[in-house]
Design a protein around this motif. Structure first.
Motif: not given
Length: 584
Positions: A130-144
């Protein structure tokens, strides 16, 4: 009101441990039904005909076995597999195991920093997204996917860390053994095949070749021939000591003999708690275990005992009053080298007035043929007639026997293998692993300063490893010297000498300008400048000789105490074996 107590079947928690077999499942169903206040059975499919009868018979047999705690089939005892543990562990008793562990550690140190860096970067990415990409949530597939990679790298990290550590400690556990007679724990990281190879390389005339090469580093040695009376004197004394070595293997059988000595006779040692046994071998353990299952006894292999007859060389060097032992294995694969300066010192303390001339031995031992074959025309010049020479007294022979017994004790206890294992395998491997770990930690710093700093660190590691190797060899030598003094007292006593004379002998050698020492490496000279730093670290005034003498005195005192306790128990009708070893 009084209520009669009716017997109830025990619950599952109280008897479930009695059902080791698969038939316990049926019994648990029955007992659960009986212990229930309503006796409700779950409906089960009903069978008819022969199948129904067969199932009922099977169920009845299983319930009958379960209620009586009897297995419906023959089961072996759980501890029958325990003898396989030392057999399987013995497979890791080899120098190659240490080398494989060292290689695995180097591979792990190569990839571990990379794995740690990538895992740390992935976790920071998820934490600070969130600090580097404000307002853009982490993609769940990428997080997984990132979490899956972190878990996979963590698994690889654990495997890379587990393999070298496990191999190293398995090698340590497999190589740990107790020294005969004394029971001291030591490490010999050599497989039985490697030990056999060492013995084969030194067998027969090869021992003379190896020792001659060692002595030739300081110049071509001058050897005393086998026809010289001094050689025959030393050889006969050595053969006399060899007679007492088999007694070390059956001291328990001769337990009552050491109590029959009178006060005016030389004392005999009590039976050792750790008698002399053949060297451990995994194949022998497996064979004895298999023979034991069949009710038969299987003896040890004879080739794993470094027993007599021992080889012998006498170097004509009057300024050296010492000796050393070298080698391992039977058939002359180990032996003793004595310097003529020690013989001259013995003869000069009590000059003889009786002289003999023209003495011719009746028969030469087997090693004389090797001697004549190898060195008859190289280093010696046989004499046809011997000039008159002094006849050694019994006291002089006893002093010679004390030094020879010390060297024989080194051979009996296989100290050469221990030194070879610690100095050439264990200590270098530990130093190499520590140096690799240190260089890995310092690499982020040293990489900034170029190759010059890296070369300096590498050179410093080489110097430090050399000194640490010398310290390890020095410590090992101190323990072995003390142990050889203690065991040599037993060899002297079993060979008919008075072991108490060894105390006065070593006290005299301590005050002499040249002390008789033993060197397992083949270099008896200890005044070497390369050992300066080692002796400064260990202490330049370390009282090694004082400790050796005190340990020898304590051993002789223990003999006397053991004898008094055993005599008292014999009078009282108790077992003669005492437990004074536990607190002396």
């Amino acid at each position: 009101m009084f209520r009669p107590v009716t017997p109830r079947a025990p619950t599952i928690s109280s008897i479930s441990w009695r059902f080791p077999s698969a038939g316990a499942r049926a019994a648990r169903v029955l007992i659960t039904a009986r212990s229930s206040p309503y006796h409700v059975f779950h409906p089960t499919p009903k069978f008819s005909g022969p199948v129904h009868v067969q199932v009922n018979d099977c169920m009845r047999r299983q319930i009958w076995h379960a209620q009586r705690g009897v297995a419906p089939f023959h089961s072996s005892r759980p501890n029958q597999g325990l003898p396989l543990i030392p057999v399987l562990l013995g497979a890791f008793k080899a120098s190659t195991t240490i080398e494989v562990a060292r290689t695995a550690a180097r591979i792990a140190l190569t990839f571990l920093p990379l794995i740690l860096f990538k895992n740390r970067w992935s976790k920071k990415y998820l934490k600070h997204h969130d600090k580097f990409h404000p307002g853009t949530p982490v993609d769940e597939e990428k997080k997984a996917a990132l979490l899956k990679r972190i878990r996979a790298r963590t698994l690889v990290f654990n495997v890379l860390l587990f393999v070298p550590v496990t191999l190293f400690w398995l090698a340590i556990l497999a190589s740990a053994e107790q020294t005969p007679i004394t029971g001291r724990w030591r490490l010999i990281v050599l497989s039985p095949e490697e030990e056999d190879e060492i013995a084969a390389q030194l067998k027969g005339p090869n021992w003379y070749h190896a020792v001659t090469e060692i002595l030739s580093t300081d110049g071509q040695p001058k050897l005393i021939p086998a026809t010289d009376w001094r050689y025959q004197w030393v050889r006969d004394t050595l053969r006399r000591l060899e007679v007492g070595i088999p007694v070390l293997q059956r001291e328990q059988e001769l337990a009552s003999h050491w109590l029959d000595t009178t006060p005016d006779q030389p004392p005999l040692p009590p039976p050792a708690e750790y008698p002399l046994r053949p060297r451990p071998r995994a194949t022998d353990t497996m064979r004895r275990w298999s023979e034991g299952l069949c009710g038969r006894s299987s003896p040890h292999s004879a080739h794993v005992i470094a027993g007599p007859p021992y080889s012998l060389l006498i170097v004509d060097k009057p300024d050296a009053a010492n000796a050393f032992s070298y080698g391992f294995g039977p058939d002359g694969a180990c032996g003793i080298v004595v310097y003529s300066g020690f013989i001259d010192n013995i003869l000069s303390k009590a000059p003889c007035t009786t002289f003999s001339s023209g003495y011719t031995p009746q028969s030469l031992p087997e090693e004389s043929s090797w001697w004549a074959h190898l060195f008859g025309s190289l280093f010696i010049s046989p004499l046809s007639t011997l000039p008159p020479h002094p006849v050694p007294t019994e006291q002089q022979t006893a002093e010679l026997a004390i030094l020879l017994a010390h060297e024989v004790a080194h051979l009996v206890l296989s100290h050469h293998l221990e030194t070879l294992s610690s100095v050439t395998i264990m200590v270098p491997a530990l130093i190499s692993m520590f140096a690799d770990f240190t260089r890995t930690l310092l690499f982020p710093v040293t990489m900034l300063f170029g190759p010059f700093v890296n070369d300096a660190v590498a050179q410093l590691g080489k110097v430090g490893s050399g000194e640490l190797t010398k310290i390890g060899e020095y410590c090992t030598s101190v323990h072995q010297e003390i142990e050889a003094d203690v065991v040599s007292a037993r060899i002297l006593a079993h060979a008919g000498f008075d072991a108490r004379q060894a105390v006065a002998f070593w006290e005299h050698k301590q005050n002499a300008p040249q002390a008789a020492e033993c060197s397992l490496t083949g270099r008896p000279e200890t005044n070497n400048s390369s050992w300066a730093l080692t002796r400064q670290i260990m202490g330049s005034s370390h009282p090694v000789n004082e400790v050796r003498i005190e340990k020898l005195k304590s051993e002789l005192v223990r003999w006397e105490l053991e004898k008094r306790v055993a005599e008292k128990k014999r009078i009282m009708g108790e077992p003669e074996r005492s437990s004074i070893l536990a607190f002396v």
